[in-house]
Design an enzyme around this catalytic site. Structure first.
Site, PDB file in Angstrom:
ATOM      1  N   TYR A 138       6.897  -5.782  -1.984  1.00  0.00           N
ATOM      2  CA  TYR A 138       6.698  -7.166  -1.561  1.00  0.00           C
ATOM      3  C   TYR A 138       7.409  -8.175  -2.471  1.00  0.00           C
ATOM      4  CZ  TYR A 138       2.700  -5.997   1.541  1.00  0.00           C
ATOM      5  OH  TYR A 138       1.891  -5.528   2.527  1.00  0.00           O
ATOM      6  N   THR A 167      15.961   8.563  12.171  1.00  0.00           N
ATOM      7  CA  THR A 167      17.379   8.224  12.327  1.00  0.00           C
ATOM      8  C   THR A 167      17.852   7.316  11.193  1.00  0.00           C
ATOM      9  OG1 THR A 167      16.853   6.306  13.714  1.00  0.00           O
ATOM     10  CG2 THR A 167      17.296   8.383  14.867  1.00  0.00           C
ATOM     11  N   HIS A 195      -4.288  -8.282   8.925  1.00  0.00           N
ATOM     12  CA  HIS A 195      -4.315  -6.923   9.512  1.00  0.00           C
ATOM     13  C   HIS A 195      -5.712  -6.410   9.843  1.00  0.00           C
ATOM     14  CE1 HIS A 195      -0.037  -5.605   7.963  1.00  0.00           C
ATOM     15  NE2 HIS A 195      -0.017  -6.644   8.772  1.00  0.00           N
ATOM     16  N   ARG A 209       0.807  -1.226   0.000  1.00  0.00           N
ATOM     17  CA  ARG A 209       0.000   0.000   0.000  1.00  0.00           C
ATOM     18  C   ARG A 209       0.835   1.269   0.000  1.00  0.00           C
ATOM     19  NH1 ARG A 209       0.542  -1.812   4.693  1.00  0.00           N
ATOM     20  NH2 ARG A 209      -0.918  -3.540   4.574  1.00  0.00           N
ATOM     21  N   GLY A 222       9.185  -6.977   3.363  1.00  0.00           N
ATOM     22  CA  GLY A 222       7.921  -7.335   3.981  1.00  0.00           C
ATOM     23  C   GLY A 222       8.047  -7.816   5.407  1.00  0.00           C
ATOM     24  N   GLU A 225       7.404  -3.854  14.343  1.00  0.00           N
ATOM     25  CA  GLU A 225       7.668  -4.289  12.964  1.00  0.00           C
ATOM     26  C   GLU A 225       6.641  -3.733  12.002  1.00  0.00           C
ATOM     27  OE1 GLU A 225       7.075  -7.054   9.441  1.00  0.00           O
ATOM     28  OE2 GLU A 225       5.668  -6.390  10.956  1.00  0.00           O
ATOM     29  N   GLU A 226       5.392  -3.682  12.477  1.00  0.00           N
ATOM     30  CA  GLU A 226       4.303  -3.346  11.556  1.00  0.00           C
ATOM     31  C   GLU A 226       4.472  -1.960  10.933  1.00  0.00           C
ATOM     32  OE1 GLU A 226       2.420  -5.289  10.274  1.00  0.00           O
ATOM     33  OE2 GLU A 226       1.855  -6.910  11.614  1.00  0.00           O
ATOM     34  N   SER A 262      28.005  -3.192 -23.607  1.00  0.00           N
ATOM     35  CA  SER A 262      28.309  -4.616 -23.631  1.00  0.00           C
ATOM     36  C   SER A 262      28.029  -5.246 -22.270  1.00  0.00           C
ATOM     37  CB  SER A 262      29.774  -4.824 -23.995  1.00  0.00           C
ATOM     38  OG  SER A 262      30.118  -6.171 -23.745  1.00  0.00           O
ATOM     39  N   HIS A 291      21.837  -4.683  -1.425  1.00  0.00           N
ATOM     40  CA  HIS A 291      22.126  -5.985  -2.026  1.00  0.00           C
ATOM     41  C   HIS A 291      21.805  -5.917  -3.518  1.00  0.00           C
ATOM     42  CE1 HIS A 291      22.357 -10.275  -2.636  1.00  0.00           C
ATOM     43  NE2 HIS A 291      22.592 -10.502  -1.366  1.00  0.00           N
ATOM     44  N   ASP A 293      34.213 -19.067   7.216  1.00  0.00           N
ATOM     45  CA  ASP A 293      34.319 -17.613   7.076  1.00  0.00           C
ATOM     46  C   ASP A 293      34.258 -17.198   5.604  1.00  0.00           C
ATOM     47  OD1 ASP A 293      34.448 -17.242   9.753  1.00  0.00           O
ATOM     48  OD2 ASP A 293      36.570 -16.657   9.838  1.00  0.00           O
ATOM     49  N   GLU A 317      16.611  -0.960  13.586  1.00  0.00           N
ATOM     50  CA  GLU A 317      17.474  -0.196  14.499  1.00  0.00           C
ATOM     51  C   GLU A 317      18.541  -1.117  15.083  1.00  0.00           C
ATOM     52  OE1 GLU A 317      17.244   3.133  14.435  1.00  0.00           O
ATOM     53  OE2 GLU A 317      15.702   2.627  12.975  1.00  0.00           O
TER      54      GLU A 317
END
Ligand SMILES: *[C@@H]1O[C@H](CO)[C@@H](O)[C@H](O)[C@H]1NC(C)=O
Ligand SMILES: *[C@@H]1O[C@H](CO)[C@@H](O)[C@H](O)[C@H]1NC(C)=O
Ligand SMILES: *[C@@H]1O[C@H](CO)[C@@H](O)[C@H](O)[C@H]1NC(C)=O
Ligand SMILES: *[C@@H]1O[C@H](CO)[C@@H](O)[C@H](O)[C@H]1NC(C)=O
Ligand SMILES: *[C@@H]1O[C@H](CO)[C@@H](O)[C@H](O)[C@H]1NC(C)=O
Ligand SMILES: *[C@@H]1O[C@H](CO)[C@@H](O)[C@H](O)[C@H]1NC(C)=O
Ligand SMILES: *[C@@H]1O[C@H](CO)[C@@H](O)[C@H](O)[C@H]1NC(C)=O
Ligand SMILES: *[C@@H]1O[C@H](CO)[C@@H](O)[C@H](O)[C@H]1NC(C)=O
Length: 721
Positions: A668, A243, A524, A185, A492, A395-396, A596, A657, A634, A404
């Site tokens: 989503y 922040t 929800h 949304r 999400g 989270e919502e 290319s 990423h 590692d 954070e």
């Protein structure tokens, strides 16, 4: 997959000779704990926890959220978790007014002709009528009092707005009415705002959420009743709005609220019985047939209503306020490598009663920690690496607690976290497993899913004995119909910071509904109650049990295997396919610019070769040499990190990423190489004058992606050349 099985065989065999690890033979130990995880999850415990947690709401940053945090912390202390901590963050959250509810109204001049419901009607469970439940709102929707002509925008996707523009319907000063259900949304509202709309009203169409009519709905089924109005955030960026990039700790600098990336326009969700009052009197052209929905009227585009002098009015009284939210962290320390973390997380805040989202997952997590610690109590066993269980706050609103935390501990996590395994909701249906993952975890997830007994008795009777079997049968990969569909991890839930900022391999799993796109129709809404879960979705809690066992099995495999079972070759294959797709779809367009792809495809080839040769080399690692084992692990842990571009993909400094970032047009969904593909889509859509700049962005990003794919190959080698 065969490779991984083989690898495990070898690990287990060699470990059994390694006496320094433990007095007991590891072969029986691994088998014991594996069986224990698979068979000791108790559905009655999950049911009991879910019943307790769903007795009142727990909106992020409120006193009720804090009560839940304390409750979870207390359970972990009683279970005997090695450490339990609460980490607070003071962040900007958004709440509806407790005295002036948000209203959508139809006005004739100044006269109110109709007004939307301020809360969803209690229908079944007593707790649906709790006075503490908030008025209907969307998180971070700006306060405002606006009037305008309404325009129907279908699902509010990019192509829907394009169609309105083609029809010459100008959104400036208009109120957009869109149905929720195809994309996030926040993306819909942002596209409306960018096109000049002064407000957005969302509804959920019965065609999508109540396909069998408005009678066969909750509490008689899991379909959406006419009075349901789903909540949800509208924020696009992740984490605390004030922040960005840094943790919302005491010493934080907070940017002025006007500079935060929040919507500037009011937005409000309404039910489909309320949306009917607007849609049934809309004027303008008839909407295209694919835009027609399940209400008993002809949907029209607008702008405006058929009655002269009538306008649509939106009165939103939300306020943004500083509040404190907490993550609850429980640590079960590893035996040999306590500074390597396998992190399991679920958020525990919810919009309303939250029985599915997220508390089905919270209940699963608390039962899973009990199982691990019980086995420890009985046998003294500990995993090789530490298991870190986390309940995330707020989270919502946009993954505030987890974001954070990944900002605060980003450096340590980059160095030490093996994987983050997320279960937001354990179930939102009982049809099939649905899993999103980085390609690096795919093989391990398939292998674990094959070991989890099928909770569906009819499926077992049909010969499908594992969770994997039903998944493969009911949701096959369209390109490889013998294996289950694994979705690419996008956005999400709380994996955002781990996967997309830090490059820690993530997955998210749940049992889902029959409906591919939408998941749980009660998502929800007020009607996500304990009764919905207990009486409709999971009578007996066997599906919860299966998800808990799967989650635990994966946590075991990553915390206790000597060599991390990452799917390097699968990752390389995934990337090769994605690149072939880009070449098929856009090869000509790219060639027309004399750009290319050779360096890019060469880098991909080299990554494939390194992944293959490294995987072969795994068979020769001296497993008795802890330094050799650590060295190899590692290097493997660096592969996902290698795809992190500190600059972010074009225009999106938080999405670092280059392979798995969420698509720009729908947070989503996951599309590989979105920085390249989104730019190519933009080039196809944009007018000629912006082409030059977009091709410049494309070439720049192509070079960056090429560099990071090269890096992913090179981290598997000891050399710097
Ligand atoms: C494990 O043992 C400790 C110490 O006796 C006890 O307090 C705790 O409740 C036990 N945990 C579980 C899950 O059985
Ligand atoms: C919004 O406008 C309506 C109608 O003009 C008015 O009744 C209401 O008081 C206004 N609300 C706010 C918060 O100003
Ligand atoms: C829409 O209308 C506004 C205000 O009338 C105008 O400024 C704008 O150029 C129009 N947009 C388009 C795409 O026609
Ligand atoms: C809708 O109702 C029909 C007839 O009662 C039934 O066959 C069908 O399975 C129902 N669909 C769903 C999704 O429940
Ligand atoms: C159409 O749907 C509306 C809203 O659900 C309902 O009030 C109305 O009675 C329906 N009309 C007909 C003719 O079915
Ligand atoms: C599975 O969910 C459907 C609703 O989606 C429900 O009708 C059915 O009873 C559920 N099955 C179990 C075993 O809970
Ligand atoms: C691509 O190269 C050809 C041959 O050198 C040249 O004719 C053409 O203009 C170039 N196209 C672009 C978009 O630079
Ligand atoms: C990937 O590498 C392996 C091992 O070198 C090779 O056998 C395979 O053909 C490569 N795949 C592609 C598509 O190039």
């Amino acid at each position: 997959m065969a490779l991984i099985t083989l690898m495990f065989g070898i690990i287990v065999l060699l470990c059994s000779e390694t006496k320094e690890l433990s007095k007991r033979s590891l072969i029986s130990e691994v088998t014991d704990i594996e069986n224990y995880i698979i068979h000791s999850v108790n559905p009655l415990n999950i049911r009991h926890i879910l019943r307790e947690l769903t007795k009142q709401p727990g909106l992020g940053g409120t006193a009720e959220e804090m009560e839940r945090a304390e409750w979870i912390a207390e359970i972990w202390r009683q279970q005997g978790m090695d450490e339990v901590h609460l980490t607070p963050y003071t962040v900007l959250l958004s709440y509806p007014s407790s005295t002036q509810p948000n209203l959508v109204r139809l006005l004739n001049e100044d006269k109110v002709m109709w007004v939307s419901a301020v809360k969803q009607k209690p229908l079944y469970a007593p707790e649906e009528a709790l006075p503490s439940l908030p008025y209907t709102f969307n998180g971070y929707a700006a306060p405002g009092n606006v009037s305008g002509d309404v325009v129907y925008a279908n699902y509010g996707r990019y192509e829907d707005f394009t169609l309105l523009a083609e029809k010459g319907i100008n959104l400036t000063s208009r109120i957009v009415l869109a149905r929720y259900g195809k994309i996030f949304r926040g993306n819909i509202a942002k596209m409306a705002e960018d096109r000049g709309a002064v407000g957005v009203v969302f509804f959920s169409d019965p065609a999508d959420f109540a396909p069998n009519g408005s009678v066969f709905v909750y509490p008689h089924s899991s379909f959406m009743p006419p009075s349901a109005a789903p909540f949800g955030t509208t924020k696009l960026g992740s984490g605390d709005p004030l922040t960005p990039f840094y943790p919302a700790v005491e010493s934080a600098y907070r940017i002025p609220e006007e500079e935060a990336s929040l919507l500037k326009i009011p937005v409000q969700p309404i039910s489909y019985e309320d949306a009917w009052h607007i849609l049934s009197i809309m004027g303008g052209e008839e909407a295209p047939s694919s835009w027609q929905g399940g209400l008993n009227i002809t949907y029209r585009l607008g702008p405006g209503l058929v009655h002269a002098g009538w306008t649509t009015h939106l009165d939103v009284n939300n306020a943004n306020t500083m509040s404190t939210t907490h993550n609850v962290i429980g640590v079960f320390k590893g035996r040999e490598e306590p500074d390597r973390y396998v992190i399991l997380g679920n958020h525990y805040d919810g919009w309303l009663l939250g029985a599915v989202d997220p508390l089905s997952g919270t209940a699963a997590m608390l039962e899973l920690s009990r199982v691990f610690i019980s086995f420890h109590n009985e046998t003294g066993w500990r995993p090789r690496r530490s298991l870190v269980f986390i309940g995330w706050g707020a989270e919502e609103y946009g993954f505030l607690g987890s974001l954070e935390w990944t900002e605060q501990f980003g450096k340590q996590l980059s160095d030490r976290a093996v994987t983050y395994l997320n279960v937001d909701m354990a179930i939102e249906g009982n049809y099939t497993l649905r899993t999103k993952s980085t390609p690096l975890l795919i093989d391990a997830i398939y292998e674990s899913a094959k070991k989890i007994p099928n909770p569906d008795v009819d499926e077992v009777a049909a010969g499908r004995l594992s969770v994997y079997d039903t998944w493969a049968a009911r949701r096959p990969d369209p390109l490889e119909p013998d294996i289950p569909l694994m979705q690419l991890i996008a956005s999400g839930s709380d994996y955002q910071g781990f996967q997309h900022s830090l490059g820690i391999p993530c997955m998210d799993t749940r049992y889902t509904h029959d409906n591919v796109v939408l998941g749980d129709p009660m998502y929800h809404t007020l009607y996500e109650t304990f009764a919905l879960v207990d009486e409709i979705y999971d009578q007996g809690f066997h599906f919860h049990t299966a998800v808990t066992a799967l989650w635990g099995h994966l946590a075991l495999v990553f915390s206790d295997s000597q060599l991390l079972p990452f799917s390097l070759v699968t990752y390389a294959e995934f990337i090769m396919k994605a690149v072939a797709g880009i070449e098929d779809d856009y090869g000509e367009l790219i060639a027309s610019q004399n750009i290319s792809l050779k360096y890019f495809t060469d880098a991909v080839q080299k990554f494939n070769e390194s992944a293959s040769s490294f995987t072969k080399k795994l068979n020769t690692v001296d497993l008795k040499n802890p330094l050799a084992v650590r060295h190899i692990n590692d290097q493997m842990m660096m592969v996902e990190r290698a795809f992190i571009d500190p600059q972010g993909i074009p225009g999106r400094p938080h999405d670092n990423h280059v392979v798995t970032a969420p698509s720009k047009y729908d947070g989503y969904s996951g599309m590989p190489f979105p920085g390249l593909v989104d730019t190519l889509i933009a080039i196809k859509e944009a007018s000629a004058e912006s082409h030059k700049e977009l091709w410049r962005i494309f070439s720049h990003h192509l070079a960056a992606v090429t560099h990071f794919v090269n890096t992913a190959g090179k981290v598997l080698s000891d050399d710097l050349w």
